[in-house]
Design a protein around this motif. Structure first.
Motif, PDB file in Angstrom:
ATOM      1  N   THR A  80     -90.969 -76.734 -43.460  1.00 49.75           N
ATOM      2  CA  THR A  80     -92.042 -77.162 -44.237  1.00 49.75           C
ATOM      3  C   THR A  80     -92.070 -77.291 -45.747  1.00 49.75           C
ATOM      4  O   THR A  80     -91.339 -76.901 -46.615  1.00 49.75           O
ATOM      5  CB  THR A  80     -93.706 -75.851 -44.134  1.00 49.75           C
ATOM      6  N   ILE A  82     -92.480 -76.092 -48.885  1.00 49.03           N
ATOM      7  CA  ILE A  82     -91.759 -75.289 -49.765  1.00 49.03           C
ATOM      8  C   ILE A  82     -89.742 -74.573 -49.179  1.00 49.03           C
ATOM      9  O   ILE A  82     -89.620 -74.604 -50.184  1.00 49.03           O
ATOM     10  CB  ILE A  82     -92.278 -73.655 -49.651  1.00 49.03           C
ATOM     11  N   ASN A 118     -91.726 -75.763 -37.709  1.00 43.98           N
ATOM     12  CA  ASN A 118     -92.867 -75.505 -39.368  1.00 43.98           C
ATOM     13  C   ASN A 118     -92.758 -74.211 -39.387  1.00 43.98           C
ATOM     14  O   ASN A 118     -92.361 -73.584 -39.176  1.00 43.98           O
ATOM     15  CB  ASN A 118     -93.934 -76.058 -38.039  1.00 43.98           C
ATOM     16  N   CYS A 119     -93.519 -73.954 -40.871  1.00 43.88           N
ATOM     17  CA  CYS A 119     -93.732 -72.576 -41.205  1.00 43.88           C
ATOM     18  C   CYS A 119     -93.190 -71.646 -41.241  1.00 43.88           C
ATOM     19  O   CYS A 119     -94.162 -70.987 -40.408  1.00 43.88           O
ATOM     20  CB  CYS A 119     -94.917 -73.104 -42.414  1.00 43.88           C
ATOM     21  N   LEU A 120     -92.543 -70.900 -41.650  1.00 45.42           N
ATOM     22  CA  LEU A 120     -91.881 -69.686 -40.736  1.00 45.42           C
ATOM     23  C   LEU A 120     -92.164 -67.947 -41.920  1.00 45.42           C
ATOM     24  O   LEU A 120     -92.345 -67.496 -41.323  1.00 45.42           O
ATOM     25  CB  LEU A 120     -90.474 -69.643 -40.876  1.00 45.42           C
ATOM     26  N   GLY A 121     -93.770 -68.805 -42.678  1.00 45.48           N
ATOM     27  CA  GLY A 121     -93.694 -67.453 -43.679  1.00 45.48           C
ATOM     28  C   GLY A 121     -92.970 -66.925 -44.821  1.00 45.48           C
ATOM     29  O   GLY A 121     -93.330 -66.205 -44.668  1.00 45.48           O
ATOM     30  N   TRP A 122     -91.722 -67.939 -45.227  1.00 43.54           N
ATOM     31  CA  TRP A 122     -90.902 -67.471 -46.024  1.00 43.54           C
ATOM     32  C   TRP A 122     -90.708 -67.850 -46.949  1.00 43.54           C
ATOM     33  O   TRP A 122     -89.972 -67.458 -47.666  1.00 43.54           O
ATOM     34  CB  TRP A 122     -89.591 -66.613 -45.198  1.00 43.54           C
ATOM     35  N   CYS A 123     -91.715 -68.648 -47.106  1.00 50.25           N
ATOM     36  CA  CYS A 123     -91.593 -70.009 -48.745  1.00 50.25           C
ATOM     37  C   CYS A 123     -91.403 -69.291 -49.853  1.00 50.25           C
ATOM     38  O   CYS A 123     -90.701 -69.776 -50.401  1.00 50.25           O
ATOM     39  CB  CYS A 123     -92.873 -70.442 -49.077  1.00 50.25           C
ATOM     40  N   HIS A 124     -91.865 -67.709 -49.627  1.00 52.39           N
ATOM     41  CA  HIS A 124     -91.671 -66.962 -51.573  1.00 52.39           C
ATOM     42  C   HIS A 124     -90.174 -66.845 -50.963  1.00 52.39           C
ATOM     43  O   HIS A 124     -89.338 -66.707 -52.132  1.00 52.39           O
ATOM     44  CB  HIS A 124     -92.503 -65.965 -51.768  1.00 52.39           C
ATOM     45  N   LEU A 130     -84.951 -68.817 -38.426  1.00 54.36           N
ATOM     46  CA  LEU A 130     -84.837 -68.267 -38.089  1.00 54.36           C
ATOM     47  C   LEU A 130     -83.260 -68.197 -36.928  1.00 54.36           C
ATOM     48  O   LEU A 130     -83.253 -69.307 -36.569  1.00 54.36           O
ATOM     49  CB  LEU A 130     -86.085 -68.501 -37.132  1.00 54.36           C
ATOM     50  N   PRO A 135     -85.091 -63.560 -39.441  1.00 54.13           N
ATOM     51  CA  PRO A 135     -85.206 -64.257 -39.860  1.00 54.13           C
ATOM     52  C   PRO A 135     -84.013 -64.378 -41.007  1.00 54.13           C
ATOM     53  O   PRO A 135     -83.506 -63.060 -40.840  1.00 54.13           O
ATOM     54  CB  PRO A 135     -87.101 -64.206 -40.044  1.00 54.13           C
TER      55      PRO A 135
END
Ligand SMILES: Cc1cc2nc3c(=O)[nH]c(=O)nc-3n(C[C@H](O)[C@H](O)[C@H](O)COP(=O)(O)O)c2cc1C
Ligand code: SF4
Lengths: 154, 386
Positions: A80, A82, A118-124, A130, A135
Motif C-alpha cells: 500500500t 506509503i 495490503n496495508c499492514l498498519g506500519w506505514c510510519h 509480515l 511483523p
C-alpha cells in the motif's frame, strides 16, 4: 503429509462444533498445515456437520486462509501507498534474489511463499512485511537478508 | 516554523485506575452514565462517527436477554495504525471500556475482533483479559471476553461483515437496517465499537462529560488519535484535538513541500495545497478515522490514485455489481487514460461511474471509493492524464 482427521477433531473439541467455530478451526488448520486442501476441508465439514462447499466458501473469502499450496513461512510484503513510496520494490527484489521466488510463488522445498498484501498498519515504519504472524519494519535489502537467513534455519 | 498544535494526552496517560472507575460508574448508576456519554458528544472513532451514547442506549433499552459487546480491532484502512498502538500500549483501557459497555447494556460476553495482521499482540492481550476478568468478578459483574481473529480482509472492518466473519461466514456485508444494535452477533443486540471509542468511554468515566466537552469543537468533541505517515518531518501516532485546519496540521507535520494530504485513508478525501487553510479536520469538514497521509511535490498523484484503486479492486467483497465491476473499471480506466488508449474526457465518464457507485453500492466500501477518486481527479487532472 499426515492425515488431518484427528487434529481437526481435537480442534472441534476445543472450539466447538457450531458454525461460529469455523473461523478459529480454519485458522488453526492453516497454522498447522500452512494451507487448506480438499481432505482438510472435507474433515472440517464432517466435524461441523455442514457441507464442504460452505467450508470452501468461507475459506476462499479470506486472503490468509489459502486453499492452494503455501510454504511453511509466508512472507507478506505491504504494497500500500506509503510502503510503496518507501521502496517496497527493493524489498521484493532482495527476497527474490535470495530465495528465487516472485510474489505469488512458493519455493520448491515448500519452505517459503512470497505475497503482496495490503496495508499492514506500519506505514510510519515502512517498508514493512509480515512473516507468518511476526511483523518486520523499517526494512532495507540488507536487513531482509538477515531475517530470511534466520528463517532458513528454522 | 511549526505552529504549536494543541496536544492532549488522555489515551496513553498511564495513571488510569480502571477498576476504580468501574466502581465509580456502578455507584453513579447506568442511566446517569448513559446520560454522561450522550452529553459528552462522543462519536465513534472508527470513521463513521455514530454517537456512541445513543448506540449504547439502544442496546441497553432492548428487552432481549442475551446481548454482546464487540470491539472492532480490524484496522485495515490504509494509513491507520493508532488502534495497534492503543492495543500495544494501553490495552487495559480498551478491555475495561468493553466491560463498562457490557455492564451498562447487560451483556455477559464480549469479543475483540483482532485483524490477523496484529496477531502478534495476542499474548499481551490475553494476559490483560485474564486480569480484568478476575477483577470484574470481584466487583460482582459477570463478563467474559474472548479474542477472535480476522484473516486478511479489509471489508471485515465493516461492522455487519465483521459479524458475518465471527459467525463463520464469508465477510460479506449485509443490508442496514437491521443494525447490529438491534440484530447483531447470532441475531442478538450487539454493540460494535472501535478500539479508540472504548478508551474514550473510560476517559468520560474518569473526567466526566463536562471536562470532555472542553476538547474539540461542537461537531467533533474530544481528542483524537491521528496516524501520521508519508513525507513528514515526524511520523507516528499523535493525540490532537479535532477541529484544526489541514494547514495547521501541515505546518506541524509536513516536510515544507507538502502537495496534498489524504485525510481518512483510501476511503477518505485528498486535500490539495490550495485548500489547506479552509479545510477543517473533523466531522464538520473532512472526517477521519485517524489516517493522515502526507505527500510532497515529488510524488505522482497518478501513482497514488492507482495504488488506492488496486487496493479497492482487491478488497471489494464482490457481492454487489456497482462495487465489484466499478472498482475494476475505475482502475482499468485510469490506466487506459494514462497509456493514451482513451481520451482524457474518459475521466468524466469514470467520475459518473464513481458517482453511481456512491449511491448504488451496498456498503461503505463501494460507497466511499469515489471520495479519493473524485478529489484526486478534480484537483490533479493533469497528473493523471500526462
Ligand atoms: C469498508 C469498511 C471498513 C471499516 N473498517 C473499520 C475498522 O477497521 N475499524 C473500525 O473501527 N471501523 C471500521 N469501519 C466502520 C464500522 O463499520 C463501524 O462503523 C464501527 O466499527 C463502529 O464503531 P465506532 O462507532 O466506535 O466507530 C469500517 C467501515 C467500512 C465501510
Ligand atoms: S460495496 Fe463492495 S464491499 Fe460492499 S457489499 Fe458491495 S461489493 Fe461488497
Amino acid at each position: 503429509m499426515s492425515n488431518s482427521e484427528e487434529f481437526i477433531s481435537q480442534l472441534a473439541d476445543k472450539h466447538g462444533r457450531r458454525r461460529e467455530s469455523l473461523m478459529p478451526i480454519l485458522q488453526e488448520v492453516v497454522d498447522e498445515y500452512y494451507f487448506l486442501n480438499e481432505e482438510r476441508m472435507v474433515n472440517i465439514a464432517k466435524e461441523l456437520d455442514i457441507s464442504t462447499a460452505e467450508v470452501y466458501g468461507t475459506a476462499s473469502f479470506y486472503s490468509f486462509l489459502s486453499t492452494e499450496e503455501q510454504g511453511k513461512h509466508v512472507i507478506r510484503v505491504c504494497q500500500t501507498i506509503i510502503c510503496d513510496m518507501k521502496r517496497k520494490e527493493d524489498i521484493i527484489e532482495a527476497i527474490t534474489e535470495l530465495i528465487g521466488i516472485k510474489p505469488g510463488e512458493t519455493t520448491h522445498d515448500g519452505k517459503f511463499s512470497l505475497e503482496y498484501t495490503n496495508c499492514l498498519g506500519w506505514c510510519h515504519e515502512g517498508p514493512a512485511m509480515l512473516i507468518n504472524d511476526e511483523p518486520y519494519t523499517k526494512l532495507t535489502p540488507e536487513k531482509v537478508k538477515d531475517i530470511l537467513v534466520s528463517y532458513m534455519k528454522k | 516554523m511549526a505552529t504549536q498544535l494543541k496536544r492532549t494526552d488522555l489515551v496513553f496517560k498511564e495513571d488510569m485506575d480502571c477498576n476504580a472507575l468501574m466502581h465509580k460508574v456502578m455507584k453513579m448508576g447506568k442511566d446517569e452514565f448513559i446520560n454522561q456519554m450522550m452529553d459528552s458528544g462522543l462519536k465513534g472513532r472508527g470513521g463513521a462517527g455514530f454517537p456512541t451514547g445513543l448506540k449504547w442506549k439502544i442496546v441497553k433499552d432492548s428487552p432481549e436477554a442475551v446481548k454482546y459487546v464487540v470491539c472492532n480491532a480490524d484496522e485495515g484502512e490504509p494509513g491507520t495504525f493508532k488502534d495497534k498502538e492503543i492495543l500495544d500500549k494501553a490495552c487495559e483501557k480498551v478491555i475495561w471500556g468493553m466491560a463498562l459497555a457490557a455492564y451498562i447494556v447487560g451483556a455477559k460476553e464480549g469479543y475483540i475482533y483482532l485483524r490477523g495482521e496484529y496477531k502478534y499482540l495476542s499474548t499481551k492481550l490475553k494476559i490483560a483479559i485474564d486480569k480484568m476478568e478476575q477483577q470484574i468478578k470481584a466487583l460482582g459483574i459477570n463478563f467474559t471476553l474472548d479474542l477472535v481473529y480476522g484473516s486478511g480482509a479489509y471489508v471485515c472492518g465493516e461492522e455487519t461483515s465483521l459479524l458475518q466473519s465471527m459467525e463463520g461466514r464469508r465477510g460479506e456485508p449485509t443490508n442496514k437496517p437491521p443494525y447490529p444494535g438491534d440484530i447483531g452477533y447470532l441475531g442478538k443486540p450487539t454493540i460494535v465499537n472501535n478500539v479508540e471509542t472504548f478508551v474514550n468511554a473510560m476517559i468520560i468515566a474518569e473526567i466526566g462529560a463536562q471536562e470532555y466537552k472542553k476538547l474539540g469543537t461542537k461537531a467533533s468533541q474530544g481528542s483524537k488519535l491521528f496516524s501520521v505517515s508519508g513525507d513528514c518531518c515526524k511520523e507516528g501516532v499523535f493525540e490532537l484535538e479535532m477541529g484544526m485546519t489541514v494547514q495547521q496540521f501541515v505546518d506541524e507535520f509536513g516536510d515544507g513541500d507538502t502537495k496534498a494530504v489524504q485525510v481518512g485513508g483510501a476511503s477518505g478525501f485528498c486535500v490539495p495545497r490550495k485548500e489547506f487553510a479552509k479545510t477543517i479536520i473533523g466531522f464538520e469538514g473532512v472526517p477521519t478515522g485517524g489516517s493522515m497521509k502526507v505527500f510532497n511535490s515529488s510524488r505522482s498523484m497518478y501513482n497514488i490514485l492507482e495504488n488506492y484503486l488496486i487496493f479497492f479492486e482487491e478488497e471489494s467483497c464482490g457481492q454487489c455489481t456497482p462495487c465489484r465491476v466499478g472498482t475494476q473499471q475505475l482502475l482499468k480506466g485510469v490506466q487506459a487514460v494514462k497509456r493514451k488508449e482513451k481520451p482524457k474526457t474518459y475521466l468524466d465518464d469514470l467520475l459518473r461511474l464513481a458517482y453511481t457507485m456512491k449511491y448504488a453500492s451496498k456498503c461503505g466500501l463501494g460507497r466511499s471509493v469515489g471520495n479519493a477518486f473524485r478529489s484526486i481527479i478534480e484537483n490533479f487532472r493533469e497528473e493523471i492524464v500526462y
